[in-house]
Design an enzyme around this catalytic site. Sequence first.
Site, short mmCIF file in Angstrom:
data_model
loop_
_atom_site.label_atom_id
_atom_site.label_comp_id
_atom_site.label_asym_id
_atom_site.label_seq_id
_atom_site.Cartn_x
_atom_site.Cartn_y
_atom_site.Cartn_z
CG ASP A 185 22.14 48.85 41.72
OD1 ASP A 185 21.92 48.87 43.01
OD2 ASP A 185 23.22 48.34 41.25
CD GLU B 11 21.60 52.93 44.94
OE1 GLU B 11 21.95 53.07 46.02
OE2 GLU B 11 22.28 52.74 44.10
C1 AAO Z 1 30.58 43.30 47.27
C2 AAO Z 1 31.50 43.47 48.43
C3 AAO Z 1 32.69 44.22 48.21
C4 AAO Z 1 33.18 43.43 46.76
C5 AAO Z 1 32.25 43.64 45.78
C6 AAO Z 1 32.80 43.29 44.48
O1 AAO Z 1 30.84 43.72 49.49
O2 AAO Z 1 33.67 44.25 49.17
O3 AAO Z 1 34.10 44.65 46.44
O4 AAO Z 1 31.24 42.81 46.05
O5 AAO Z 1 33.05 41.85 44.54
C7 AAO Z 1 25.67 45.67 47.21
C8 AAO Z 1 26.71 45.72 48.58
C9 AAO Z 1 28.03 45.78 48.32
C10 AAO Z 1 28.35 44.58 47.24
C11 AAO Z 1 27.71 44.74 46.03
C12 AAO Z 1 28.03 43.73 44.75
O6 AAO Z 1 26.29 47.01 49.27
O7 AAO Z 1 28.79 45.76 49.58
O8 AAO Z 1 30.01 44.44 47.07
O9 AAO Z 1 26.22 44.70 46.26
O10 AAO Z 1 27.71 42.45 45.51
C13 AAO Z 1 27.55 53.33 46.59
C14 AAO Z 1 26.92 53.61 45.40
C15 AAO Z 1 25.40 52.79 45.45
C16 AAO Z 1 25.48 51.77 46.16
C17 AAO Z 1 26.07 51.64 47.45
C18 AAO Z 1 26.29 50.60 48.45
O11 AAO Z 1 26.83 54.97 44.84
O12 AAO Z 1 24.85 52.84 44.34
O13 AAO Z 1 27.44 52.27 47.34
N1 AAO Z 1 24.08 50.97 46.16
C19 AAO Z 1 23.65 50.11 45.15
C20 AAO Z 1 22.84 49.11 45.96
C21 AAO Z 1 23.70 48.07 46.67
C22 AAO Z 1 24.71 47.36 45.75
C23 AAO Z 1 25.29 48.28 44.59
C24 AAO Z 1 24.53 49.55 44.38
C25 AAO Z 1 26.06 47.42 43.70
O14 AAO Z 1 21.73 49.68 46.73
O15 AAO Z 1 23.17 46.91 47.35
O16 AAO Z 1 25.84 47.07 46.48
O17 AAO Z 1 25.15 46.72 42.68
C26 AAO Z 1 29.31 57.54 49.55
C27 AAO Z 1 28.62 58.00 48.02
C28 AAO Z 1 27.71 56.70 47.80
C29 AAO Z 1 28.38 55.27 48.02
C30 AAO Z 1 28.64 55.33 49.43
C31 AAO Z 1 29.17 53.70 49.84
O18 AAO Z 1 28.20 57.69 50.37
O19 AAO Z 1 28.06 59.30 48.00
O20 AAO Z 1 27.30 56.90 46.42
O21 AAO Z 1 27.20 54.34 47.40
O22 AAO Z 1 29.72 56.16 49.92
O23 AAO Z 1 30.23 53.44 49.11
C32 AAO Z 1 28.36 59.58 54.12
C33 AAO Z 1 28.11 60.54 52.96
C34 AAO Z 1 27.64 59.51 51.94
C35 AAO Z 1 28.49 58.58 51.60
C36 AAO Z 1 28.56 57.87 52.95
C37 AAO Z 1 29.44 56.49 52.79
O24 AAO Z 1 27.04 59.33 54.68
O25 AAO Z 1 27.42 61.57 52.96
O26 AAO Z 1 27.86 60.45 50.67
O27 AAO Z 1 29.16 58.41 53.96
O28 AAO Z 1 30.67 56.91 52.88
#
Ligand code: AAO
Length: 511
Positions: free
Chosen positions: A212, A248
């Site tokens: 992850d 990932e």
């Molecule tokens: C939760 C709450 C938060 C709180 C946090 C801490 O929702 O409000 O602050 O707890 O208390 C999952 C959920 C999260 C959750 C987290 C922990 O999705 O909402 O937070 O569990 O409970 C990034 C990472 C990527 C990640 C993804 C969700 O790089 O690794 O965010 N995925 C994995 C898992 C996922 C998990 C985690 C990681 C954490 O699959 O299930 O989170 O363990 C850009 C960046 C990406 C980034 C995204 C989103 O993407 O490039 O790297 O992903 O932003 O922030 C266009 C762009 C694209 C961009 C996108 C979105 O498409 O081309 O690049 O827009 O802006």
Amino acid sequence: MKIFLLLFALGFCWAQYSPHTQQGRTSIVHLFEWRWVDIAKECERYLAPNGYGGVQVSPPNENVVVTNPFRPWWERYQPISYKICTRSGNEDEFRDMVTRCNNVGVRIYVDAVMNHMCGDGQGAGTHSTCGSYFNAQTRDFPAVPYSGWDFNDGKCKSGSGGIESYQDIYQVRDCRLTGLLDLALEKDYVRSTLAAYLNRLIDIGVAGFRLDACKHMWPGDIKAVLDKLNNLNTKWFPSGSKPFIYQEVIDLGGEPITSSQYFGNGRVTEFKYGAKLGTVIRRWNGEKMSYLKNWGEGWGFMPSDRALVFVDNHDNQRGHGAGGASILTFWDARLYKMAVGFMLAHPYGVTRVMSSYRWSRNFVNGKDTNDWIGPPNNNGVTKEVTINADTTCGNDWVCEHRWRQIRNMVIFRNVVDGQPFSNWWDNGSNQVAFGRGNKGFIVFNNDDWSLSSTLQTGLPGGTYCDVISGDKSGNSCTGIKVSVSSDGKAYFSISNSAEDPFIAIHVGAKL
Ligand code: AAO
């Protein structure tokens, strides 16, 4: 030279790029949020008989219990300890699942959260799935144990302590991802602790890991953990087999951290795949299926032998992560089946099928405010995956992997494994067809008019059962029959209003 090639081939089979699936099985399925007892049964009753190679399971280690909102799916991405103890089940149930799945030739891949522990706002107490005490403020996780020394608080240079810009590789890797306490993977103690957790899972019999949030870890730190891993359990795997690794990393371009920086460690998730395929099949931005002729590296994707591909994942099917509105999911079933069918027929990458649960969506200004809802449950206890008389699932489990069109395309991929991409045909618009050597052929009609064409299939002459509209049973077919003449040609007719406007035939479904 010959010895070199042999060693190279064996090296590939045993290495971290191979999913170690049983011979003749090629795809994996993500049974998102399923309980271990249900996965064990599913391996025996469905996955093995239908040629699925393996299962990605939700994180098995202890996580924080979030009550506001009530038990979201994402609490499982906030580790508290490495005890195998979650809503999916305890360690005994996990062991039983791994053993029973391996015994029927279905592999288990664990979603491993190494980058962080829980969020900085989780307070202190024992609200964790195994009741282990922790204190997020003081960075105290005695059940591991981790203390303040094991986190990156001193190393992160952003003003807030969180990631503020994805353009700054130091922030992305040393600061907190949405507040999640960032582990110091440069420390040998942290590396060894993580490796000990993964090694326990390897010894139980898992075949590999989804790592992850790899964008948020330095590739060299990940390598240091992987270098400490045991080989797979020889009860089920050839000696010397290294765990399958898929990292990932969301790389849609435009950021300094790229997928290729991680190739040395294992495969990487190719997020462009689902985002682009969704755009094409929805016919957005002037995209057409005829443009899929050079799908794969030709579209700027990573090399096929490094890619793990999927149409949707547990994040982007509900607006988390990346990919945006083009991502196809079970909610758009007709287009979704075409996309998954295309993915499974096409030779690019290792393919992962998504298996979801239904939740009540609530769109406000295009965003689903219910994107947090956890698996079907009674007061937080995950519901059983029940099986209906018609083989679909009950209790709001969607079980896309059991949809006839998807299940039969998983079998198609197994049948055509190793065969070249061949006999491409298109009408310059959204009617396309291609084959896989002399083993299988697929035809799509995503135009607003009918398809009726005689095409070269590459298959031996005979009558074949279309595995999209039906199944071969004995020597009869419950769906459309296609007759291929001795020169390999066949006539196809697909109405644009067909329930599923595509046809797939393969030598395993010859009548
Ligand atoms: C939760 C709450 C938060 C709180 C946090 C801490 O929702 O409000 O602050 O707890 O208390 C999952 C959920 C999260 C959750 C987290 C922990 O999705 O909402 O937070 O569990 O409970 C990034 C990472 C990527 C990640 C993804 C969700 O790089 O690794 O965010 N995925 C994995 C898992 C996922 C998990 C985690 C990681 C954490 O699959 O299930 O989170 O363990 C850009 C960046 C990406 C980034 C995204 C989103 O993407 O490039 O790297 O992903 O932003 O922030 C266009 C762009 C694209 C961009 C996108 C979105 O498409 O081309 O690049 O827009 O802006």
